[in-house]
Design an enzyme around this catalytic site. Structure first.
Site: not given
Length: 393
Positions: A237, A276
């Site tokens: 990431y 999420v």
């Protein structure tokens, strides 16, 4: 015609949404926001670019139903077609409007590609004709594709590492199973395309357009959301294509700050906690990291819902005058997540994960619950055995 709508998930992509589930989720969010302390008593006109889901929706609900702000949302959502439901964001916008009307809370929506010049022109025309100045701009666009407004060239973002090839577990949501995946390093073209889609270029174009149209109010603020995450996820990431795009977004904020200074205002970048999202389920390791993190933060009493997370940002930091800042000036709303003790326990869990035990030692159930809720499924208060009228699509 009525039918029972069940979730359709293929390769971690939700192919449908449940309208009544989305309605109930928006309602639950609103009730939660209204139960929290008042963010501000200022009369705010807020432009939210990307307010139909995720952090953008949580921001809009907090500001509208807690601070009673006027919110104008720009988002690009799919309407229902034939037997196919609309997107969850489309339903979220629709039911936000329903509840706002019930409480006489002012709002407007524009369903359009936010990257286009047309979107900016229509927003400017609306605020000018309404004789409104903008007190707060929130940029929360989440898209994997961008069409350059000048050249019409299409750019697609990539979820790839940059420094080294990456191997890690992905979670198959539908099968509740782990899959080991390998990702090769991104090419220079993939890196630049991801920055083009997810970096700061469009955000700057929005602020420049609003500035040129003289629509920013005195002491106006602009805010965008970034993500750092844990060093557990850095290789895929922060140090990957998405991370490079986020760093571009952050650096562009310095140019935006120069514009906001003319109004005695402020350009803010807030680093949010792990949640999420439609993208996170595709990134190896991230879904498992989130599942482990949720378990630890719940045990510590530091886990926040998406509504409470954004409420804290605006109540304590943006309008409360008590921001948690790092050396770069970022608002560190993710400080609870990155607490060293929390990260040590999460790291310990991650080192123990296998395909056989991951559901037992993490809170995968909460991760899956939140994934389903994004699309209107598994929402508390909805009877999913009842058929839904097709007109609700």
């Amino acid at each position: 015609m009525t039918t029972v709508i069940k979730p359709m998930i293929r390769n971690n992509i939700a192919l449908n949404a449940h309208p009544q589930g989305c309605r109930q989720l928006v309602k639950n969010y609103i009730e939660e926001a209204k139960s929290l302390p008042l963010i501000t008593d200022k009369n705010l006109n807020v432009l939210i670019i990307g307010g139909s889901s995720g952090y953008g929706l949580a921001t809009r609900i907090n500001l509208a139903f807690n601070a009673h702000a006027y919110t104008y949302n720009v988002s690009f959502e799919r309407e229902a077609r034939g037997r196919n439901t609309a997107s969850a964001g489309y339903y979220n916008n629709r039911f936000f409007a329903e509840f706002a009307q019930e409480e006489n809370i002012p709002y407007d929506d524009l369903n359009i590609d936010a990257f286009s010049h047309d979107a900016k022109n229509k927003v400017i025309e609306h605020f000018k004709s309404s004789n409104k100045k903008i007190d707060l701009v929130v940029y929360s666009v989440a898209s994997g594709i961008r069409i350059d407004p000048d050249t019409q060239e299409k750019y697609t973002s990539s979820l790839k590492p940059i420094l080294n090839d990456f191997k890690g577990y992905s979670v198959d949501i539908a099968k509740e199973a782990l899959i080991e995946e390998s990702l090769e390093c991104a090419t220079e073209e993939e890196i630049s395309s991801t920055i083009k889609v997810m970096g700061g270029e469009d955000y700057l174009l929005w602020i420049q357009a609003l500035d040129k149209a003289d629509l920013l109010a005195p002491k106006a603020k602009s805010i965008t959301y970034t993500y750092m995450g844990s060093d557990i996820t850095y290789p895929i990431y922060k140090e990957g294509t998405i991370g490079h795009a986020k760093r571009d977004l952050e650096s562009t904020n310095m140019q935006i700050q120069e514009i906001m200074k003319k109004y005695d205002g402020e350009a803010i970048v807030s680093s949010s906690k792990t949640v999420v999202t439609k993208a996170s389920v595709f990134i190896p390791t991230v879904a498992l990291y989130a599942s482990a993190l949720f378990k630890v933060m719940q045990e510590n009493g530091t886990h926040e819902s998406i509504i409470k997370h954004k409420h804290r940002l605006f109540h304590e930091m943006v309008y409360g005058g008590n921001p948690t800042l790092d050396q770069s000036g970022l608002y560190r709303l993710d400080a609870h997540e990155l607490d060293p003790k929390t990260q040590a326990i999460v790291s310990e869990i991650m080192n123990q994960i296998t395909p056989d035990n991951f559901k037992a030692i993490t809170d995968f159930e909460l991760f899956k619950q939140l994934f389903l809720e994004m699309n209107g499924f598994s929402v508390l208060g909805v009877d999913y055995q009842l058929p839904t009228d097709s007109s609700d699509f």
